[in-house]
Motif scaffolding. Sequence first.
Motif, mmCIF file in Angstrom:
data_model
loop_
_atom_site.group_PDB
_atom_site.id
_atom_site.type_symbol
_atom_site.label_atom_id
_atom_site.label_comp_id
_atom_site.label_asym_id
_atom_site.label_seq_id
_atom_site.Cartn_x
_atom_site.Cartn_y
_atom_site.Cartn_z
ATOM 1 N N LYS A 224 0.753 -1.157 0.170
ATOM 2 C CA LYS A 224 -0.039 -0.210 -0.237
ATOM 3 C C LYS A 224 0.704 1.438 0.010
ATOM 4 N N ARG A 225 2.132 1.070 0.397
ATOM 5 C CA ARG A 225 2.933 2.310 0.466
ATOM 6 C C ARG A 225 4.472 1.891 0.359
ATOM 7 N N TRP A 226 5.156 2.626 -0.553
ATOM 8 C CA TRP A 226 6.673 2.125 -0.921
ATOM 9 C C TRP A 226 7.614 3.363 -0.769
ATOM 10 N N THR A 227 8.418 3.185 0.041
ATOM 11 C CA THR A 227 9.423 4.180 0.240
ATOM 12 C C THR A 227 10.960 3.587 -0.222
ATOM 13 N N ASN A 228 11.462 4.245 -1.121
ATOM 14 C CA ASN A 228 12.850 3.818 -1.544
ATOM 15 C C ASN A 228 14.089 4.935 -1.196
ATOM 16 N N ILE A 229 15.066 4.243 -0.517
ATOM 17 C CA ILE A 229 16.022 5.432 0.037
ATOM 18 C C ILE A 229 17.265 5.190 -0.488
ATOM 19 N N ALA A 230 18.121 5.893 -0.997
ATOM 20 C CA ALA A 230 19.345 5.738 -1.590
ATOM 21 C C ALA A 230 20.301 7.071 -1.272
ATOM 22 N N ASP A 231 21.477 6.330 -1.015
ATOM 23 C CA ASP A 231 22.673 7.740 -1.121
ATOM 24 C C ASP A 231 23.255 7.843 -2.314
ATOM 25 N N ALA A 232 23.428 9.127 -2.715
ATOM 26 C CA ALA A 232 24.103 9.543 -4.041
ATOM 27 C C ALA A 232 25.133 8.850 -4.391
ATOM 28 N N GLY A 233 26.036 8.219 -3.413
ATOM 29 C CA GLY A 233 27.326 7.607 -3.479
ATOM 30 C C GLY A 233 27.193 6.170 -3.414
ATOM 31 N N GLU A 241 16.268 6.415 -8.217
ATOM 32 C CA GLU A 241 14.890 6.609 -8.158
ATOM 33 C C GLU A 241 14.197 5.339 -8.691
ATOM 34 N N LEU A 242 13.230 4.898 -8.347
ATOM 35 C CA LEU A 242 12.562 3.714 -8.702
ATOM 36 C C LEU A 242 11.135 4.029 -9.268
ATOM 37 N N ALA A 243 10.713 5.017 -8.835
ATOM 38 C CA ALA A 243 9.268 5.630 -9.493
ATOM 39 C C ALA A 243 9.237 5.742 -11.035
ATOM 40 N N PRO A 244 10.345 6.089 -11.705
ATOM 41 C CA PRO A 244 9.973 5.904 -13.270
ATOM 42 C C PRO A 244 9.614 4.418 -13.731
ATOM 43 N N LEU A 253 13.638 8.860 -1.888
ATOM 44 C CA LEU A 253 14.328 9.783 -0.928
ATOM 45 C C LEU A 253 15.813 9.619 -1.211
ATOM 46 N N LEU A 254 16.644 10.872 -1.173
ATOM 47 C CA LEU A 254 18.127 10.776 -0.910
ATOM 48 C C LEU A 254 18.434 10.765 0.531
ATOM 49 N N VAL A 255 19.381 10.032 0.941
ATOM 50 C CA VAL A 255 19.967 10.370 2.214
ATOM 51 C C VAL A 255 21.631 10.233 2.108
ATOM 52 N N HIS A 256 22.363 10.954 3.162
ATOM 53 C CA HIS A 256 23.511 10.984 3.100
ATOM 54 C C HIS A 256 24.317 10.059 4.187
ATOM 55 N N ASN A 257 24.859 8.935 3.816
ATOM 56 C CA ASN A 257 25.397 7.983 4.577
ATOM 57 C C ASN A 257 26.846 7.983 5.070
ATOM 58 N N GLY A 258 27.465 9.151 4.575
ATOM 59 C CA GLY A 258 28.895 9.259 4.883
ATOM 60 C C GLY A 258 29.804 8.274 3.945
ATOM 61 N N ALA A 259 30.958 7.866 4.532
ATOM 62 C CA ALA A 259 31.945 7.119 3.501
ATOM 63 C C ALA A 259 31.272 5.701 3.253
ATOM 64 N N LYS A 260 30.462 5.131 4.277
ATOM 65 C CA LYS A 260 30.034 3.802 4.037
ATOM 66 C C LYS A 260 28.478 4.102 3.359
ATOM 67 N N ALA A 261 28.578 4.400 2.226
ATOM 68 C CA ALA A 261 27.296 4.789 1.522
ATOM 69 C C ALA A 261 26.455 3.654 1.247
ATOM 70 N N HIS A 262 26.821 2.449 1.339
ATOM 71 C CA HIS A 262 25.850 1.231 1.024
ATOM 72 C C HIS A 262 25.695 0.410 2.473
ATOM 73 N N GLY A 274 13.445 6.220 9.342
ATOM 74 C CA GLY A 274 12.609 6.392 10.519
ATOM 75 C C GLY A 274 11.223 6.765 10.525
ATOM 76 N N MET A 275 10.997 7.839 9.727
ATOM 77 C CA MET A 275 9.629 8.337 9.517
ATOM 78 C C MET A 275 9.062 7.286 8.756
ATOM 79 N N ALA A 276 9.412 6.778 7.696
ATOM 80 C CA ALA A 276 8.586 6.072 6.754
ATOM 81 C C ALA A 276 8.144 4.803 7.686
#
Length: 289
Positions: A224-233, A241-244, A253-262, A274-276
Amino acid sequence: MTRVVLVHGIAQQNKGPQTLLADWYPSLKDGLILAAGVDLAQDEVSMAFYGDLFRPAGHRALGEPELDASDIQEGIERDLLHQWWMSAAEQERRVAGPGTATRLRTPLLVQRALDALSHSAFFAGLSERAVIGSARQVRRYFTEPEIRTGVQSRLARAISQDTEVIVAHSLGTVVAYEVLCAHAEWSDLTLITMGSPLAVRNLVFERLTPSPVVGHARWPAPVKRWTNIADAGDVVALTKELAPSFGDDIRDLLVHNGAKAHDVRPYLTARETGMAMAEALRDGDTAGW
């Protein structure tokens, strides 16, 4: 009562469900509390573990099985290594790129890719054989039906009528998507994908089951709801982006994870994650689960 089911990615073959849950849970809990002040008991969370299905049989050598550039197979393994190399070179100055768009066709080029990736912060601490082994797990998932079926059955068994949220990381997002598509009888689930390769064309997207049609994948009916989260790196989440490809109802949504992006832990502590999760759990409370 398992309200949240977690789905891990590659390179977890030497761990187990409780080991991984103990690793993930503090970050998941921190993300919920920091984002929305919501607490979640550990007994409300479970790990759909499948890493042992990739664990090799015993051998005489110490450590991981010996693998080198000559062991990389044509197709998914080489293409995936090439994609990681190209993406790492784009993100990090210290990583030398291939210089051309050529595919990896010889052990020499494969070795160049492995050498370049050894200088990447993304792959820091991973041996050459571990990088090869990670690519091999992706290939085996898509080409060995018994592996694919076994992995998916682990997740299917973990989901119950109490489940409200599925949180998947890396290859686990592929597993979650395919399992959800196969179980239209389930309903009212929230899917959170992190560091997902689902939309990576010519490598993952076209190999999904069910097969995409004219560049568009099927929406998983129980979601019913899908949130996809990725770090640019994030080198694994090559398409952020998965929506297309999967539907405009996805919230990318984009986040910043620092050096350990994955790394899954900064993904879990991110406010967006956390909000999702908090939104989904509040919906479940309202519905009287």
